[in-house]
Design a protein around this motif. Structure first.
Motif, PDB file in Angstrom:
ATOM      1  N   VAL A   1       1.017  -1.278  -0.012  1.00 36.56           N
ATOM      2  CA  VAL A   1       0.235  -0.094   0.131  1.00 36.56           C
ATOM      3  C   VAL A   1       0.932   1.255   0.072  1.00 36.56           C
ATOM      4  O   VAL A   1       1.525   1.709   0.845  1.00 36.56           O
ATOM      5  N   GLY A   2       1.221   1.858  -1.219  1.00 42.15           N
ATOM      6  CA  GLY A   2       1.600   3.091  -1.112  1.00 42.15           C
ATOM      7  C   GLY A   2       3.166   3.135  -1.023  1.00 42.15           C
ATOM      8  O   GLY A   2       3.810   3.928  -0.717  1.00 42.15           O
ATOM      9  N   TYR A   3       3.882   1.911  -1.205  1.00 39.44           N
ATOM     10  CA  TYR A   3       5.346   1.758  -1.169  1.00 39.44           C
ATOM     11  C   TYR A   3       6.125   2.503  -2.094  1.00 39.44           C
ATOM     12  O   TYR A   3       7.000   3.184  -1.648  1.00 39.44           O
ATOM     13  N   ASP A   4       5.581   2.680  -3.256  1.00 44.40           N
ATOM     14  CA  ASP A   4       6.347   3.500  -4.356  1.00 44.40           C
ATOM     15  C   ASP A   4       6.135   5.105  -4.443  1.00 44.40           C
ATOM     16  O   ASP A   4       6.448   5.683  -5.497  1.00 44.40           O
ATOM     17  N   THR A   5       5.351   5.557  -3.165  1.00 45.42           N
ATOM     18  CA  THR A   5       5.263   7.008  -3.263  1.00 45.42           C
ATOM     19  C   THR A   5       6.743   7.897  -3.189  1.00 45.42           C
ATOM     20  O   THR A   5       7.208   7.672  -2.287  1.00 45.42           O
ATOM     21  N   PRO A   6       6.537   8.761  -4.036  1.00 46.60           N
ATOM     22  CA  PRO A   6       7.679   9.696  -4.278  1.00 46.60           C
ATOM     23  C   PRO A   6       7.952  10.528  -3.037  1.00 46.60           C
ATOM     24  O   PRO A   6       6.507  10.889  -2.543  1.00 46.60           O
ATOM     25  N   ALA A   7       9.167  10.840  -2.377  1.00 47.22           N
ATOM     26  CA  ALA A   7       9.195  11.734  -1.368  1.00 47.22           C
ATOM     27  C   ALA A   7       8.696  13.123  -1.826  1.00 47.22           C
ATOM     28  O   ALA A   7       8.971  13.686  -2.976  1.00 47.22           O
TER      29      ALA A   7
ATOM     30  N   TRP B   1      10.068  16.236  -0.891  1.00 48.04           N
ATOM     31  CA  TRP B   1      11.193  16.890  -1.049  1.00 48.04           C
ATOM     32  C   TRP B   1      12.091  16.791  -2.060  1.00 48.04           C
ATOM     33  O   TRP B   1      12.930  17.558  -2.461  1.00 48.04           O
ATOM     34  N   ASP B   2      12.253  15.271  -2.643  1.00 45.64           N
ATOM     35  CA  ASP B   2      12.902  14.944  -3.698  1.00 45.64           C
ATOM     36  C   ASP B   2      12.346  13.693  -4.279  1.00 45.64           C
ATOM     37  O   ASP B   2      12.426  12.538  -3.753  1.00 45.64           O
ATOM     38  N   GLU B   3      11.888  13.626  -5.443  1.00 45.05           N
ATOM     39  CA  GLU B   3      11.297  12.499  -6.107  1.00 45.05           C
ATOM     40  C   GLU B   3      12.206  11.401  -6.519  1.00 45.05           C
ATOM     41  O   GLU B   3      11.868  10.232  -6.860  1.00 45.05           O
ATOM     42  N   ARG B   4      13.508  11.550  -6.178  1.00 44.90           N
ATOM     43  CA  ARG B   4      14.320  10.676  -6.550  1.00 44.90           C
ATOM     44  C   ARG B   4      14.311   9.566  -5.419  1.00 44.90           C
ATOM     45  O   ARG B   4      14.720   8.286  -5.641  1.00 44.90           O
ATOM     46  N   TYR B   5      13.705   9.793  -4.267  1.00 42.60           N
ATOM     47  CA  TYR B   5      13.721   9.078  -3.121  1.00 42.60           C
ATOM     48  C   TYR B   5      12.074   8.560  -3.028  1.00 42.60           C
ATOM     49  O   TYR B   5      11.304   9.332  -3.317  1.00 42.60           O
ATOM     50  N   ILE B   6      11.990   7.443  -2.316  1.00 43.20           N
ATOM     51  CA  ILE B   6      10.651   7.131  -2.232  1.00 43.20           C
ATOM     52  C   ILE B   6      10.421   7.239  -0.553  1.00 43.20           C
ATOM     53  O   ILE B   6      11.252   7.114   0.163  1.00 43.20           O
ATOM     54  N   ALA B   7       8.994   7.450  -0.370  1.00 41.88           N
ATOM     55  CA  ALA B   7       8.615   7.718   1.307  1.00 41.88           C
ATOM     56  C   ALA B   7       7.469   6.922   1.425  1.00 41.88           C
ATOM     57  O   ALA B   7       6.285   7.511   1.012  1.00 41.88           O
ATOM     58  N   PRO B   8       7.634   5.606   1.606  1.00 44.60           N
ATOM     59  CA  PRO B   8       6.516   4.765   1.767  1.00 44.60           C
ATOM     60  C   PRO B   8       5.531   5.261   2.654  1.00 44.60           C
ATOM     61  O   PRO B   8       5.761   5.900   3.661  1.00 44.60           O
ATOM     62  N   LEU B   9       4.133   5.123   2.147  1.00 53.72           N
ATOM     63  CA  LEU B   9       3.040   5.669   2.954  1.00 53.72           C
ATOM     64  C   LEU B   9       2.962   5.276   4.174  1.00 53.72           C
ATOM     65  O   LEU B   9       2.647   6.086   5.372  1.00 53.72           O
ATOM     66  N   LEU B  10       3.097   4.159   4.564  1.00 50.13           N
ATOM     67  CA  LEU B  10       2.933   3.566   5.990  1.00 50.13           C
ATOM     68  C   LEU B  10       4.030   3.184   6.820  1.00 50.13           C
ATOM     69  O   LEU B  10       4.128   2.222   7.538  1.00 50.13           O
TER      70      LEU B  10
END
Length: 172
Positions: free
Chosen positions: A44-50, A52-61
């Motif tokens: 669930v939302g693991y590939d959500t881009p951060a 502050w910088d879209e090169r990093y991912i910020a998982p939703l949970l």
């Protein structure tokens, strides 16, 4: 009736359970809950881009996983303390039974573990790069080092003790 049918379990029924049944129920429940939390984290939302910088991912949970781990840590500490307190109050076994110094071994393992954690926390730790930024919080770096290194050392010590026991028993 299905073999998987659920029925109401009252507290008086649980009090009659054996220690093995209680520990299996707790183990299976925690395993299922852990699997559920990590499945939700990854699916669930693991590939959500951060933001502050879209090169990093910020998982939703991520917060759910962190809260769950903190809950498990606090729960384990509470259970260990309550168990130790209960054991100290109700254990009236002799200090030496069958030539084994049980209380001395328990005290030695407890004191050794606490001393190991204190020693490893006192070791210096260097800053690390996390997501391209320098992380320099000394307390959390020392705490992370303490837990990682102590886990590895205790596993190595445990395997060594098991091997020593196997080798020693083979000679007899």
């Amino acid at each position: 009736m299905s073999k998987f049918a659920f029925h109401k379990v009252s507290m008086s029924d649980v009090r009659k359970w054996s220690s093995e049944r209680i520990s299996h129920t707790v183990l299976y429940s925690l395993t299922a809950l852990t699997a559920l939390v990590f499945a939700l984290f990854y699916f669930v939302g693991y590939d959500t881009p951060a933001m502050w910088d879209e090169r990093y991912i910020a998982p939703l949970l991520t917060d759910l996983v962190m809260f769950f781990m903190l809950l498990l840590l606090v729960g384990a500490i509470v259970v260990a303390c309550v168990s130790k307190w209960h054991s100290a109050r109700t254990n009236h076994a002799p200090a030496v039974e069958n030539g084994i110094h049980g209380k001395r071994i328990t005290l030695g393992v407890t004191a050794g573990t606490v001393a190991l954690l204190g020693l490893l926390f006192a070791l210096p730790s260097s800053s690390v790069y996390v997501n391209g930024e320098m992380f320099e919080d000394t307390f959390w770096l020392r705490a992370a080092n303490m837990f990682v290194i102590s886990s590895l050392l205790l596993i190595i010590i445990g395997v060594g003790v098991i091997l020593f026991g196997v080798i020693r028993n083979r000679r007899k």
